[in-house]
Design a protein around this motif. Structure first.
Motif, short mmCIF file in Angstrom:
data_model
loop_
_atom_site.label_atom_id
_atom_site.label_comp_id
_atom_site.label_asym_id
_atom_site.label_seq_id
_atom_site.Cartn_x
_atom_site.Cartn_y
_atom_site.Cartn_z
N LYS A 689 0.88 -1.18 0.00
CA LYS A 689 0.00 0.00 0.00
C LYS A 689 0.90 1.21 0.00
O LYS A 689 1.99 1.18 0.55
CB LYS A 689 -0.84 0.03 1.27
CG LYS A 689 -1.44 -1.31 1.57
CD LYS A 689 -2.82 -1.15 2.06
CE LYS A 689 -3.49 -2.48 2.19
NZ LYS A 689 -4.81 -2.49 1.65
N LEU A 691 2.03 5.12 0.86
CA LEU A 691 1.86 6.10 1.92
C LEU A 691 1.42 7.43 1.36
O LEU A 691 0.92 8.29 2.07
CB LEU A 691 3.20 6.29 2.66
CG LEU A 691 3.68 5.10 3.47
CD1 LEU A 691 5.11 5.32 3.92
CD2 LEU A 691 2.79 4.91 4.67
N GLU A 692 1.62 7.60 0.06
CA GLU A 692 1.34 8.89 -0.54
C GLU A 692 -0.13 9.26 -0.49
O GLU A 692 -0.46 10.42 -0.39
CB GLU A 692 1.78 8.93 -2.02
CG GLU A 692 3.26 8.96 -2.24
CD GLU A 692 3.81 7.57 -2.50
OE1 GLU A 692 3.43 6.66 -1.73
OE2 GLU A 692 4.58 7.40 -3.43
N SER A 693 -1.00 8.24 -0.57
CA SER A 693 -2.40 8.59 -0.76
C SER A 693 -2.93 9.38 0.43
O SER A 693 -3.74 10.27 0.27
CB SER A 693 -3.24 7.35 -1.04
OG SER A 693 -3.13 6.46 0.02
N ALA A 704 3.85 0.42 2.44
CA ALA A 704 3.56 -0.18 3.73
C ALA A 704 2.65 -1.37 3.49
O ALA A 704 2.07 -1.52 2.41
CB ALA A 704 2.85 0.84 4.63
N THR A 705 2.58 -2.21 4.46
CA THR A 705 1.68 -3.35 4.34
C THR A 705 1.03 -3.59 5.69
O THR A 705 1.55 -3.17 6.72
CB THR A 705 2.45 -4.60 3.86
OG1 THR A 705 1.52 -5.65 3.65
CG2 THR A 705 3.49 -5.05 4.86
N VAL A 706 -0.12 -4.24 5.63
CA VAL A 706 -0.83 -4.52 6.88
C VAL A 706 -0.39 -5.89 7.38
O VAL A 706 -0.43 -6.86 6.63
CB VAL A 706 -2.34 -4.49 6.64
CG1 VAL A 706 -3.09 -4.90 7.90
CG2 VAL A 706 -2.77 -3.10 6.22
N VAL B 72 1.88 5.77 11.46
CA VAL B 72 0.75 5.46 10.60
C VAL B 72 -0.05 4.32 11.22
O VAL B 72 0.49 3.50 11.96
CB VAL B 72 1.19 5.05 9.17
CG1 VAL B 72 1.63 6.26 8.37
CG2 VAL B 72 2.29 4.01 9.20
N ASN B 74 -3.46 1.43 10.45
CA ASN B 74 -4.22 0.74 9.42
C ASN B 74 -5.70 1.05 9.63
O ASN B 74 -6.28 0.64 10.63
CB ASN B 74 -3.96 -0.77 9.52
CG ASN B 74 -4.96 -1.58 8.73
OD1 ASN B 74 -5.51 -1.11 7.74
ND2 ASN B 74 -5.19 -2.81 9.17
N GLY B 77 -7.38 -1.10 5.89
CA GLY B 77 -6.57 -1.29 4.69
C GLY B 77 -5.97 -0.02 4.15
O GLY B 77 -5.14 -0.07 3.25
N ARG B 78 -6.37 1.10 4.69
CA ARG B 78 -5.79 2.35 4.26
C ARG B 78 -4.72 2.76 5.26
O ARG B 78 -4.93 2.60 6.47
CB ARG B 78 -6.90 3.40 4.22
CG ARG B 78 -6.75 4.38 3.09
CD ARG B 78 -8.00 5.21 2.94
NE ARG B 78 -7.59 6.50 2.38
CZ ARG B 78 -8.40 7.31 1.75
NH1 ARG B 78 -9.66 7.00 1.62
NH2 ARG B 78 -7.95 8.44 1.26
N ILE B 79 -3.59 3.21 4.76
CA ILE B 79 -2.51 3.57 5.66
C ILE B 79 -2.64 5.06 5.95
O ILE B 79 -2.47 5.90 5.07
CB ILE B 79 -1.13 3.27 5.02
CG1 ILE B 79 -1.10 1.85 4.47
CG2 ILE B 79 -0.02 3.52 6.03
CD1 ILE B 79 -1.16 0.77 5.50
N ALA B 109 -8.82 15.15 -0.09
CA ALA B 109 -8.97 13.74 -0.43
C ALA B 109 -8.25 12.86 0.57
O ALA B 109 -8.31 11.65 0.47
CB ALA B 109 -8.42 13.50 -1.83
N LYS B 110 -7.55 13.47 1.51
CA LYS B 110 -6.74 12.67 2.42
C LYS B 110 -7.49 12.39 3.71
O LYS B 110 -8.36 13.16 4.13
CB LYS B 110 -5.44 13.41 2.74
CG LYS B 110 -4.68 13.76 1.48
CD LYS B 110 -3.20 13.63 1.63
CE LYS B 110 -2.53 13.87 0.29
NZ LYS B 110 -1.17 13.41 0.21
#
Lengths: 737, 175
Positions: A689, A691-693, A704-706, B72, B74, B77-79, B109-110
């Motif tokens: 996934k 981090l930028e979004s 990153a990953t869960v 960060v 979870n 599913g979104r970080i 959007a964040k």
């Protein structure tokens, strides 16, 4: 009536990109096979579809360009114009221009290309040019002297055609452009009373007598958008018109629409169509009689395309490729000629979606099984069973969802023939391009990002790799240089090779240049591979002549950087006098990677498994500190830099004594790096996934990953770590923000 | 000072008692604020910007991030980055406890998490009841707070969400 054309426009833009790719591909093939009628028909259809869509949406410039192109193509098809290089160039230029115009209309920004008028003028001039086909001269003159042919046309659009975006008026207008409409009779027989009328339905039918010098196929082409649904009958009325050969329809069940057409709609004095005959179907039907127009016994010819139920066979019979099945080939069309910015979308075959729907259905069932097993009368065995079923389904679901992102790399490859052709022309070289593995699938995001590096490599192969004709003759090679592009899967990577049979890399020149640019010392001992790899350093180009194609020394380093960013590698094999092969190796997808979990202090990280060469525990004192603070370790007789992860990332409580920790040796793309971690944990494939979004790019971290506990684990970017380590030189505060 | 400042917490006041047309929106959700606690101070966030409130969960620290970005998490599913509001305001840092709450907010959007000591209340604050930060002079950092509102005995500091999460995560500053 005011329609919201937005969605239709969007569809047009998307389809335009596909048609342009088809057009360009077809034109390039046409050069090699100028007599391939099927091919010409395909190109023609692409141009025609573009024209139709553009005209409907009011993109007059596109419509006029494609109209002129279509006229030329039509004349090529009819043997009036030859397939000449200049003509293909012109048609390709028109295609490019349409691509630019599409972008202008789509983005509602930018100016119309300045070449529009000149290209249009050239096209129109060529469209009206006298025939230049020598061998067909006799037939040609016959044609020119012949008077216009008369056609009797019955046209009853499908009632819902307006909703499908087909306006019968456009069809009629297009017909009238072909020649003179001598008579036109409107059949208003199906008009319901005003109260029952739906303004969005089409109730009218027309029968008309068209006098035209255009071939029958042009007349038929007018209906190519509507023939799927409408009733269209074209009957040549004069024997001078060549009988057109359409496949007769095979269904014989009378459709209600045709009944009404035969029975009530037509004006009996002018045109009598025995409904029984129609119902029996052509060609057994009696000839259509047209008394008003004095014509010899007409040959019954028909484009009768059955409404809905027989659509598919009819479409086949007419060689029409607009079959309703979903398609993958154009999946990446957004990367094609007209591509550029804009929201990217993926076209997914319906079949793939259906599979997903099925799987989700199973998942829901499995979930209810789990829920039931957890009820008082459930058993732990049942729960276990249900959970394992659920696990199996989710895994398959994940795999299939990933596949949705996979598109064939052919969407990028399709741009190569055109580029090579243009380059060969401007460089005055003879070239053959071979492409293998177009169907190899990779992640859509990667396909888009690999396009530029790939195009550059091919350009480079054509420009620097392949020699000019004289040099080739001297070297005893065949006249045409050969560039081969190949894609295939290897493990979890995709490999793309660009080979040429040219002169190979001049290692001595490269060496001199690298010394000159200060990249290596004058006495540096480098083996052949290392010398060849110098080509990826910035500012080095061995081309003696700087062309506008390449040779400015920008490029290979950028290619390498782009590939590094995608987590891939690039290698070069080059043999003097024999040729060079550039080999790109890329992960299949950016969405999933196999990772090695490591821990530093109280934190865990994932290192991409593909980058890991080895994990070793160094002996006491094996990690040496250089003057200046940098640390190195000896590995296979060479010293490689050591990066202390805890220092780079600022992690407290980590193991600082290397002999009690572990060195994970990774390949960074610019050599090996030993990363000091406390210990390594498990390996697993992880969904990446970004981090930028919701945050921003973090240097040293590729995503990153869960993890299994629902927390977040960062995935390290080893190339960035190496750069940071170089920059830090042992000092703290690695990443300069 | 604004003499008309008063609470609408009990929804007593009729919109007609105000002359200012802006106050007609008194009961609209646009004037509702989620208030949260940092120590004894109460702060307000526009409720429309709040997506959800979550119990504290483990954060993964990010290398070389600003102090206020604690890591960060979870979120299905979104970080999502988490900004510590205490740190953002230069207050004394406290250990996260099971009472620590992460308010998930949307900025453009964040999606960003804001860690606070606790959430307190949802209140109506008509815009007329807000004293702009610029009126308060240099005691208030107008880049971080929009204004101050008094609700009966309480004083609620209304936050500028964009600025608060933006500085922590500089990429967000584009919003």
């Amino acid at each position: 009536m005011d329609y919201d054309l937005g969605p239709i426009r969007a569809i047009f833009f998307e389809e335009a990109a596909e048609h342009l790719v088809e057009l360009e591909k077809g034109l390039l093939e046409l050069e090699d096979a100028p007599n391939d009628k099927e091919l010409i028909a395909r190109i023609f259809r692409a141009a025609h579809s573009l024209k139709g869509g553009a005209a409907t949406l009011g993109f007059a410039e596109i419509a006029s360009l494609t109209h002129a192109a279509e006229t030329i193509l039509g004349r090529i098809r009819d043997g009036q114009l030859a397939v000449a290089g200049a003509r293909i160039d012109l048609l390709l230029a028109a295609g490019d221009l349409v691509g630019k115009l599409v972008a202008v209309f789509r983005d509602e920004a930018g100016e119309q290309p300045s070449t529009l008028l000149s290209v249009l003028e050239l096209l129109e001039a060529d469209a009206a040019a006298p025939s230049d086909v020598r061998e067909a001269g006799g037939r040609q003159s016959l044609r020119v002297e012949r008077g216009p042919a008369h056609y009797l046309i019955n046209f009853v659009p499908d009632a819902g055609d307006l909703l499908a975006g087909n306006c019968p008026l456009l069809v009629l207008r297009e017909l009238s452009e072909l020649g003179v409409v001598a008579e036109l009779v409107v059949d208003a027989g199906r008009l319901p009373p005003l109260t029952a009328m739906d303004p969005e339905q089409s109730y009218l039918g027309w029968s008309l007598n068209l006098a035209t010098r255009e071939p029958a196929t042009s007349v038929r082409d007018v209906f190519s958008f509507v023939e799927d649904r409408a009733l269209v009958e074209i009957t040549p009325l004069s024997d001078t018109a060549p009988p057109t050969t359409f496949a007769p329809p095979h269904a014989s069940t009378p459709s209600p629409k045709r009944e009404s057409f035969g029975g009530a709609s037509l004006n009996p004095p002018r045109l009598t169509v025995p409904s029984a005959a129609l119902a029996a179907g052509f060609p057994q039907a009696a000839p259509v009689q047209a008394r008003a127009v004095r014509a010899p016994e007409p040959t019954p010819v028909a484009v009768i395309v059955r409404p809905q139920e027989d659509k598919a066979p009819a479409a086949e019979a007419h060689g029409n490729e607009r079959s309703p099945k979903a398609t993958t080939t154009a999946a990446g069309a957004a990367t094609g000629t007209a591509a550029a910015a804009g929201g990217s979308s993926i076209r997914v075959p319906t079949e793939k979606v259906d599979q997903l729907v099925n799987l989700v259905g199973e998942l829901v069932i499995a979930q209810s099984m789990v829920a039931r097993a957890l009820e008082p009368n459930g058993t732990i065995e049942k729960a276990r069973e249900a959970a394992s079923a659920m696990g199996r389904i989710t895994q398959e679901l994940q795999e299939r969802v990933m596949k949705v992102r996979m598109v064939p790399i052919g969407t990028v490859f399709s741009r190569l023939p055109r580029m090579v052709r243009d380059l060969a022309g401007s460089l005055k070289k003879e070239l053959e391009l071979e492409i293998f593995g177009e169907e190899t699938e990779m992640d859509k995001a990667l396909v888009e990002r690999v396009a530029d590096p790939l195009l550059h490599l091919v350009r480079n192969a054509v420009d620097h790799g392949v020699e000019g004709p004289e040099a080739r003759a001297k070297a005893g090679k065949s006249g045409a240089g050969r560039v081969t592009v190949r894609a295939f899967h290897q493990g979890t990577s995709i490999v793309i090779e660009v080979s040429d049979d040219g002169n190979g890399i001049d290692r001595e020149r490269l060496r001199e240049k690298a010394i000159g640019a200060g990249h290596i010392g004058a006495n540096a001992q480098l083996n052949d591979d290392e010398l060849a790899a110098l080509v990826f350093l910035p500012g080095l180009s061995t081309a003696k002549v700087v062309t506008d194609v390449s040779g400015r020394g920008v490029g290979m380093d950028v290619v390498k950087r782009n590939i590094d960013e995608l987590g891939g590698t690039i290698q070069v094999d080059s043999r003097r006098g024999v040729g060079s092969t550039f080999r790109l190796r890329l992960p299949l997808t950016l969405a999933v990677i196999d990772g090695q979990t490591v821990c530093v202090g109280s934190q865990t990280f994932v290192i991409p498994l593909g980058a890991i060469v080895a994990s070793v525990r160094p002996q006491l004192g094996e990690v040496r500190t250089l003057p200046g603070g940098g640390e190195v370790v000896r590995r296979r007789g060479r010293m490689i830099p050591v990066a202390r992860l805890h220092k780079l990332l600022g992690i407290p409580n980590a193991m600082t004594e290397p002999s009690r920790a572990l060195l994970v040796v990774v390949e960074t793309g610019s050599g090996e790096l030993a990363v000091l971690v406390d210990q390594v944990l498990g390996q697993q494939s992880t969904v990446v996934k970004n981090l930028e979004s919701d945050y921003r790019r973090v240097d040293g971290v590729m995503g990153a990953t869960v993890d299994a506990e629902g927390g977040v684990t960062l995935i390290l970017d080893v190339s960035a770590l190496a750069r940071a380590n170089d920059a830090a030189q042992g000092s703290s505060g690695a990443f300069a923000n | 000072m604004n003499p008309t400042m008063q609470t609408n917490k009990h929804h007593e006041s009729s919109p007609h008692s105000f002359d200012d047309p802006e106050r007609h929106t008194t009961f609209s959700v646009a004037n509702q604020y989620l208030t949260l606690m940092l120590g004894d101070e109460e702060y307000g966030l526009p409720i429309l910007d709040v997506q959800e409130i979550r119990a504290f969960s483990r954060l993964t620290p990010l290398p070389n991030a600003p102090m206020s970005v604690r890591g960060v998490m979870n979120l299905r599913g979104r970080i999502v980055p988490v900004v510590d509001l205490r740190c953002r305001f230069g207050l004394e840092l406290v250990e996260y406890t099971r009472f620590t709450v992460i308010v998930i907010v949307r900025v453009g959007a964040k999606i960003v998490g804001v860690a606070v000591d606790a959430v307190a209340d949802v209140v109506d604050i008509p815009s007329a009841a807000v004293q702009a930060a610029s009126d308060l002079g240099s005691v208030a950092d107008a880049s971080l707070i929009r204004g101050v509102a008094r609700i009966e005995e309480r004083v609620v500091v209304l936050l500028r969400l964009e600025a608060i999460v933006a500085e922590g995560a500089s990429a967000i500053s584009s919003y």
